[in-house]
Write a protein that holds these residues in place. Structure first.
Motif, PDB file in Angstrom:
ATOM      1  N   THR A 126      11.084   1.037  24.591  1.00  0.00           N
ATOM      2  CA  THR A 126      11.568   2.384  24.315  1.00  0.00           C
ATOM      3  C   THR A 126      12.154   2.946  25.589  1.00  0.00           C
ATOM      4  O   THR A 126      11.803   2.521  26.698  1.00  0.00           O
TER       5      THR A 126
ATOM      6  N   SER B 102      11.254   9.302  21.936  1.00  0.00           N
ATOM      7  CA  SER B 102      11.996   8.121  21.491  1.00  0.00           C
ATOM      8  C   SER B 102      11.016   7.035  21.068  1.00  0.00           C
ATOM      9  O   SER B 102      10.215   6.564  21.879  1.00  0.00           O
ATOM     10  N   ASN B 103      11.066   6.629  19.782  1.00  0.00           N
ATOM     11  CA  ASN B 103      10.110   5.651  19.271  1.00  0.00           C
ATOM     12  C   ASN B 103      10.392   4.253  19.802  1.00  0.00           C
ATOM     13  O   ASN B 103      11.522   3.909  20.149  1.00  0.00           O
TER      14      ASN B 103
ATOM     15  N   THR C 231       6.233   0.624  16.220  1.00  0.00           N
ATOM     16  CA  THR C 231       7.519   1.306  16.006  1.00  0.00           C
ATOM     17  C   THR C 231       7.353   2.710  15.428  1.00  0.00           C
ATOM     18  O   THR C 231       8.293   3.497  15.437  1.00  0.00           O
ATOM     19  N   ALA C 232       6.172   3.017  14.927  1.00  0.00           N
ATOM     20  CA  ALA C 232       5.912   4.361  14.425  1.00  0.00           C
ATOM     21  C   ALA C 232       5.543   5.328  15.552  1.00  0.00           C
ATOM     22  O   ALA C 232       5.337   6.522  15.310  1.00  0.00           O
ATOM     23  N   LYS C 233       5.470   4.819  16.782  1.00  0.00           N
ATOM     24  CA  LYS C 233       4.993   5.622  17.904  1.00  0.00           C
ATOM     25  C   LYS C 233       6.044   5.704  19.008  1.00  0.00           C
ATOM     26  O   LYS C 233       7.005   4.950  19.050  1.00  0.00           O
ATOM     27  N   ASN C 234       5.802   6.646  19.932  1.00  0.00           N
ATOM     28  CA  ASN C 234       6.638   6.753  21.124  1.00  0.00           C
ATOM     29  C   ASN C 234       5.759   6.659  22.364  1.00  0.00           C
ATOM     30  O   ASN C 234       4.543   6.494  22.270  1.00  0.00           O
TER      31      ASN C 234
ATOM     32  N   LEU D  70       1.479   6.824  21.638  1.00  0.00           N
ATOM     33  CA  LEU D  70       1.019   5.481  21.298  1.00  0.00           C
ATOM     34  C   LEU D  70      -0.495   5.369  21.428  1.00  0.00           C
ATOM     35  O   LEU D  70      -1.168   4.785  20.578  1.00  0.00           O
TER      36      LEU D  70
END
Length: 276
Positions: free
Chosen positions: A62, A68-69, A153-156, A160
């Motif tokens: 990222t 930004s994920n 991918t669901a996190k930034n 996280l």
């Protein structure tokens, strides 16, 4: 007057208990020995097959921009004698490594069985070499590389990490100046099928000293060094298979439980002898 039992004439039930416990200990497997998964060109298609199962590697990254994920990163490459690097920002040194210059890059390791990692080996490092290690805790509906990646991918970069013991990505630790060679990790003895290893993530933290993470885009060797960016290649990880609860806490091996039973038997027998 209480009659004394003759020496050697132990009650039948005591002898049967002892025999049963000894048989249980003899029939149980010993504690699992450590295995090492080597992550360089000996791993075809970024997958290492060992007697303990398979470890599959995938790369994610990222930008350092808040919100930004993470996304799947291209360029995951195994270098003979060096280990896994990520070529997302170019194939030349030092950008062909796992780094935090421009983007934060991570390697996701998915094991077919929960493991307790105890150390990792860095095969190549340049300039600064701080790293962050995380383990997924909690129930896993489907243990696949794709399922593990979906939790990333669901996190930034900011969200996280979850609170320790919660379902999600728990911080195992951040380690400063690992350079090349073995680094002991996981003092909390966490166990998981999914592990994340990245260049140091200063947002997650985990180090009290010797941690520096620069910003911007260096253009010279001196700038790389002074800004404290981290560049490493992951050569191998070492650990053992684990029996775990749903939140990832380790539980005793069956043999350990049997040995505890033997200890209780010894205490019982000692008290029995004093009472006759």
């Amino acid at each position: 007057m209480k009659s004394k039992q003759k020496i050697g004439a132990r009650p039948r039930n005591v002898m049967l208990l002892a025999s049963g416990l000894l048989a249980a200990v003899a029939g149980l497997p010993s504690a699992q020995a450590a295995s090492t998964w080597q992550l360089d060109t000996n791993c075809a298609s970024s997958s290492c097959v060992k007697t303990d199962g398979t470890a599959t590697a995938a790369a994610y990254s990222t930008s350092l921009t808040a919100g930004s994920n993470f996304a799947a990163a291209g360029g995951l490459t195994g270098y003979s004698g060096g280990g896994l690097g990520v070529n997302q920002e170019g194939t030349g040194a030092p950008n062909h490594a796992l780094d935090n210059q421009g983007n934060l890059e991570m390697i996701l390791l998915q094991f077919t069985q929960a493991v307790t990692l105890t150390s990792l080996n860095i095969g190549w490092a340049d300039y600064d070499s701080d790293i962050t290690v995380m383990a997924y805790q909690g129930p896993i509906a489907t243990n696949t590389s794709a399922a593990a990646g979906a939790t990333v991918t669901a996190k930034n970069i900011s969200n996280l990490k979850v609170a320790a013991g919660s379902t999600g990505w728990n911080l195992v630790g951040s380690y400063a100046n690992v350079l090349t060679g073995a680094e002991t990790i996981n003092a909390s003895n966490l166990s998981s099928s999914w592990w994340l290893i990245s260049a140091y993530n200063s947002t997650i933290g985990g180090m009290t000293s010797n941690a520096d993470n620069g910003s911007g885009t260096p253009t010279t060797t001196a700038a790389y060094q002074s800004s404290g960016y981290d560049y490493v290649k992951l050569f191998s990880v070492t650990g053992a298979k684990s029996t775990v609860t749903t939140n990832g806490s380790t539980v005793p091996e069956p043999g350990t439980l049997a040995l505890a039973g033997m200890a209780l038997f010894g205490l019982f027998y000692s008290r029995h002898q004093r009472s006759v």
